[in-house]
Every structure is written in C-alpha cells, then in structure tokens.
Design an enzyme around this catalytic site. Structure first.
Site, PDB file in Angstrom:
ATOM      1  N   CYS A 151      43.310 -17.023  33.037  1.00  0.00           N
ATOM      2  CA  CYS A 151      42.205 -16.451  32.381  1.00  0.00           C
ATOM      3  C   CYS A 151      42.314 -15.002  32.516  1.00  0.00           C
ATOM      4  O   CYS A 151      41.560 -14.157  31.926  1.00  0.00           O
ATOM      5  CB  CYS A 151      40.779 -16.875  32.450  1.00  0.00           C
ATOM      6  SG  CYS A 151      40.611 -18.636  32.401  1.00  0.00           S
TER       7      CYS A 151
ATOM      8  N   HIS B 297      33.497 -11.331  34.611  1.00  0.00           N
ATOM      9  CA  HIS B 297      34.166 -12.617  33.917  1.00  0.00           C
ATOM     10  C   HIS B 297      33.230 -13.885  33.763  1.00  0.00           C
ATOM     11  O   HIS B 297      33.163 -14.134  32.562  1.00  0.00           O
ATOM     12  CB  HIS B 297      35.196 -13.186  35.119  1.00  0.00           C
ATOM     13  CG  HIS B 297      36.247 -14.029  34.705  1.00  0.00           C
ATOM     14  ND1 HIS B 297      36.596 -14.077  33.602  1.00  0.00           N
ATOM     15  CD2 HIS B 297      36.195 -15.272  35.244  1.00  0.00           C
ATOM     16  CE1 HIS B 297      37.572 -15.012  33.366  1.00  0.00           C
ATOM     17  NE2 HIS B 297      37.214 -15.962  34.271  1.00  0.00           N
TER      18      HIS B 297
ATOM     19  N   GLU C 176      31.201 -14.003  41.851  1.00  0.00           N
ATOM     20  CA  GLU C 176      30.862 -12.414  41.123  1.00  0.00           C
ATOM     21  C   GLU C 176      29.818 -11.853  41.310  1.00  0.00           C
ATOM     22  O   GLU C 176      29.556 -10.709  41.451  1.00  0.00           O
ATOM     23  CB  GLU C 176      31.312 -12.603  39.632  1.00  0.00           C
ATOM     24  CG  GLU C 176      31.729 -11.535  38.955  1.00  0.00           C
ATOM     25  CD  GLU C 176      32.390 -11.683  37.650  1.00  0.00           C
ATOM     26  OE1 GLU C 176      33.112 -10.744  36.879  1.00  0.00           O
ATOM     27  OE2 GLU C 176      32.191 -12.589  37.205  1.00  0.00           O
TER      28      GLU C 176
ATOM     29  N   LYS D 289      30.412 -14.122  27.594  1.00  0.00           N
ATOM     30  CA  LYS D 289      30.814 -15.207  27.482  1.00  0.00           C
ATOM     31  C   LYS D 289      29.801 -16.457  26.751  1.00  0.00           C
ATOM     32  O   LYS D 289      30.283 -17.245  25.896  1.00  0.00           O
ATOM     33  CB  LYS D 289      31.562 -16.210  28.615  1.00  0.00           C
ATOM     34  CG  LYS D 289      32.833 -15.545  28.810  1.00  0.00           C
ATOM     35  CD  LYS D 289      33.440 -16.082  30.177  1.00  0.00           C
ATOM     36  CE  LYS D 289      35.187 -15.561  30.129  1.00  0.00           C
ATOM     37  NZ  LYS D 289      34.975 -14.238  30.630  1.00  0.00           N
TER      38      LYS D 289
ATOM     39  N   HIS E  69      34.485 -18.974  26.515  1.00  0.00           N
ATOM     40  CA  HIS E  69      35.538 -18.491  27.254  1.00  0.00           C
ATOM     41  C   HIS E  69      36.680 -18.833  26.637  1.00  0.00           C
ATOM     42  O   HIS E  69      37.243 -19.784  26.204  1.00  0.00           O
ATOM     43  CB  HIS E  69      35.535 -19.498  28.553  1.00  0.00           C
ATOM     44  CG  HIS E  69      36.483 -18.851  29.690  1.00  0.00           C
ATOM     45  ND1 HIS E  69      37.163 -17.770  29.497  1.00  0.00           N
ATOM     46  CD2 HIS E  69      36.645 -19.267  30.946  1.00  0.00           C
ATOM     47  CE1 HIS E  69      38.104 -17.532  30.538  1.00  0.00           C
ATOM     48  NE2 HIS E  69      37.627 -18.316  31.327  1.00  0.00           N
TER      49      HIS E  69
ATOM     50  N   PHE F  63      42.704 -19.228  37.164  1.00  0.00           N
ATOM     51  CA  PHE F  63      42.948 -20.176  38.114  1.00  0.00           C
ATOM     52  C   PHE F  63      44.138 -19.750  39.118  1.00  0.00           C
ATOM     53  O   PHE F  63      45.190 -18.700  38.794  1.00  0.00           O
ATOM     54  CB  PHE F  63      43.645 -21.377  37.244  1.00  0.00           C
ATOM     55  CG  PHE F  63      42.674 -22.192  36.646  1.00  0.00           C
ATOM     56  CD1 PHE F  63      41.332 -21.825  36.608  1.00  0.00           C
ATOM     57  CD2 PHE F  63      42.818 -23.498  36.006  1.00  0.00           C
ATOM     58  CE1 PHE F  63      40.085 -22.848  36.233  1.00  0.00           C
ATOM     59  CE2 PHE F  63      41.798 -24.430  35.740  1.00  0.00           C
ATOM     60  CZ  PHE F  63      40.485 -24.190  35.569  1.00  0.00           C
TER      61      PHE F  63
END
Length: 398
Positions: A165, A293, A304, A322, A327, A385
């Site tokens: 991502c 994110h 975060e 998002k 996403h 990831f």
C-alpha cells in the site's frame, strides 16, 4: 544524515476513484464530506463488505493499437489518463524533452491479476489459458507499466513498484532520485489498482474487511473497505513550472516488524516521517495538514494516532480520507498525494469521514469535519504490508 533535496514541481496531476473521475469530482466530494463507498456489487463474492468502485470502467474501450493490453486494470488506467488534460500535458513534455528523457514510475499491488483469475476460470480441456487471454505480457506484474509506457509513447526509464500500500507513494521518491541523477528530465508517476477476487478474498481471509463502510479512527472500527483507483502526476524541475506546487521531501523506511501488521510503536513510520521532514528542510511544527494512512484497521490506526500525538502540535490538522475512497491499495499513495495537493490549492482540510465515535487515542490534531484554512505544507502517509512505509511532503510555491 539525510540532507535537504532540491524541490520538484508537480506540474500536473489527475485522479479517478469512487469519488468520481477527475480532480474536480474528488474535491467536490471532499468539500461536501461525501463518501463514495457502496455495498459490494463486484466479483464472485459480492457479500464481502463495502467497496469503492469506479463507475464506467466496464465501458472503457482501449484504442485499437493497445487492444492486446485489455483488462480491468489497464482500462482503469486509460480512463484515468483521460482526465484533467493529463494526456496533453505529458505529450507536451515528451515533445520538449524527447521520449527517452521522460521516466515512468507506477505503483500497483495486483496489476492485471483480475485477467489472470479469469484465465484460470476458463482453462480449456488441456489446461491452457483461453485463446483470447493467451497474452503473457498481460499476466505479469509489469503489465501496468508496460501498458502506460505504450499509451504515452514514452521510452525513458520505466519501473513498476510493488510494495503493497506504499507503492504509489514510493514512486515519487524513485522519480526524485532519477531526476537528481540526471537520468531523466521529467517523470510521470502514479498508481493503479482495480478490484479483483484476489484482493477481496485475501483481505477477508486476514479478517481485515469490515462488513460495513469503513470507519477510520472510530473507537469501534472493525476493518477496511477495499477500493480501486487510478492517479497520475507529472514531476519536473522547478524552472519548467515555477508556480506549480512542489514535492519538498520524501521518506522511506522498512521496519520488517510483521508480514501484515505495522510496528505497534510506529517505528518504521516515524523513520519515514523523519527522513521526509529532513529532505524538506522543515520540522513537524511547520506542517499544516497530514493525510493519514488511516485504513480503519485496529492496529494501523492505533499506531498512527500515537505517532501523531507525539510528533505534531495541536495546530496541525490530520485526517484519513479512506472513508471516502476505500483503501485503494497500490493506488492509495497517489490518490492521497492528490488530496494533499488539493488541500494546498484550495485551502481546505478534508474531514475524517466515517468516524462517528472518535477513538479517545486521537488528539486535538484530528479534523473530524472539513475545515477551510490555509495549507502551505501538506504530508501524505502511506504504510504497507511488511513494514513498507513512505511519507511525502508537498508545499505551496513561494
């Protein structure tokens, strides 16, 4: 030590997502606080959660010369390239510098794997792909890059970056290095990821898909909503577009904490943040807005929120978008880079759509509703990831 970089002009950009096609559609939705998620109506398991689907992809027809590249992902890429006069801007740069001096760097997670899924579903009696899908280049991770290079008639350095991502955030960093090394005079960067069964089933197997529309930073968040998108930007040296917004810095890090979970203390994310700020020659107090994110997974948002609390003053505004787009995986970096650029252009901080009950761990920095305010410096976080972390810093031209 990380030293400041020479800023680059972001002379053109475009985006297509569940919010619509083109920058105007995206900004209108963000200003209205309107999300684009819908109940899943895609693939062989439409009961899996909610999705951010781009309308009209199925009706896209590639030009005859590009017909061998036909698949959902490349159709989405072609649809995205048609928006905001982006094709014309790239053609002008290609004519000015020459096709060999314009680099192309694109991020993707799944590329054209949807076409490969279809091919396996339609194996013939001898176990071969059906004749219409017997196109080896289509079933490769570089399918997106090769297709867009052909579509734009570019012959410079061409890279496909696939770091989950963070993919289409890291393309900005790679492009900046290419230009600094003198290997190109301009760079087209971006990312495209389209919906496919592989993604829907894969994230569901990880128990990361929310049964409802995702709720980033909500106290009761329960997973992500998968989306699809295509976005592109054009990077040039400042003298080519002195009034354009600028890429001021980038940071990359890999914490390698876990295959799918971020370091709980945000160690890798903080390393990327530090490097980005250092390259931009600024500190965290000078940041006006951070596009987080913020996937709405329990682990990512907790990490975060803690990072924001310890690194940014209350005057910095932060939010995840998002809840609007879903996403978009390999396209998330470019989608959220364009949102950061629009925050600068329009003086508008988008709200954190989807959260009804803010997580108590979220501090005063969070903008739960849209806010009209001047933004001179905007960051965009992208975490993938395997601990693949990237942070981009954009700024207003002086």
């Amino acid at each position: 030590m990380t030293t400041p970089m020479i800023p680059l002009a972001v002379s053109a950009s475009t985006v297509s997502s569940a919010l619509g096609c083109g920058l105007a559609a995206q900004f209108t939705a963000l200003r209205q606080g309107r999300g684009g998620l819908r109940r899943n109506d895609f693939g062989s398991a439409p009961q899996l959660g909610w999705i951010g689907r781009v309308d009209g992809v199925e009706a896209v027809a590639l030009p005859g010369a590009l017909a061998d590249w036909d698949c959902r992902n490349n159709r989405l890429a072609w649809l995205g390239l048609q928006q905001d006069g982006f094709l014309e801007r790239v053609h002008a740069v290609r004519e000015r510098h020459g096709a060999r001096r314009v680099a192309l760097l694109l991020g993707t997670s799944t590329a054209s794997i949807g076409a490969t899924e279809e091919a396996y579903r339609r194996l013939d009696a001898e176990g071969r792909f059906p004749a219409d899908l017997r196109r080896p280049a289509l079933h490769a991770p570089h399918s997106l890059g090769a297709f867009v290079a052909a579509a734009l008639a570019l012959q410079g350095p061409c890279l496909t970056i696939s770091t989950a991502c963070s993919s289409s955030a890291k393309v900005f960093a790679s492009a900046a290095r290419l230009l600094a090394a003198g290997l190109a005079d301009a760079a087209v960067v971006g990312g495209v990821d389209s919906l496919c069964d592989n993604v829907l089933f894969g994230f569901n197997a990880l128990e990361l898909v929310s049964p409802a529309a995702c709720r980033p930073f909500d106290a009761d968040r329960d997973g992500i909503s998968i989306g699809e998108a295509a976005g592109f930007a054009l990077l040039e040296r400042i003298d080519a577009a002195p009034r354009a917004p600028r890429l001021l810095g980038y940071g990359e890090a890999s914490d390698a904490w876990h295959m799918s979970s971020p370091h709980p203390d945000g160690h890798g994310a903080e390393l990327a943040l530090d490097a980005a700020l250092a390259r931009a020659g600024i500190d965290a107090t000078q940041v006006d807005y951070v596009n987080l994110h913020g996937t709405a997974s329990r682990a990512n948002d907790a990490m975060e929120a803690a990072l924001v609390a310890r690194r940014f003053p209350a005057t910095t505004r932060v939010s995840s978008t998002k809840g609007c787009t879903g996403h978009t995986l390999g396209a998330a970096g470019i989608v959220e880079a364009t949102i950061a650029l629009q925050a600068i252009e329009h003086g508008f901080v988008p709200g954190n759509v989807g959260a009804a009950t803010p997580d108590p761990a979220c501090g005063a920095q969070f903008a739960w509703q849209g806010e009209q305010r001047r933004v001179d410096v905007a960051l965009s976080n992208s975490f993938g990831f395997g601990g693949n972390n990237a942070c981009l810093v954009f700024g207003r031209a002086p």
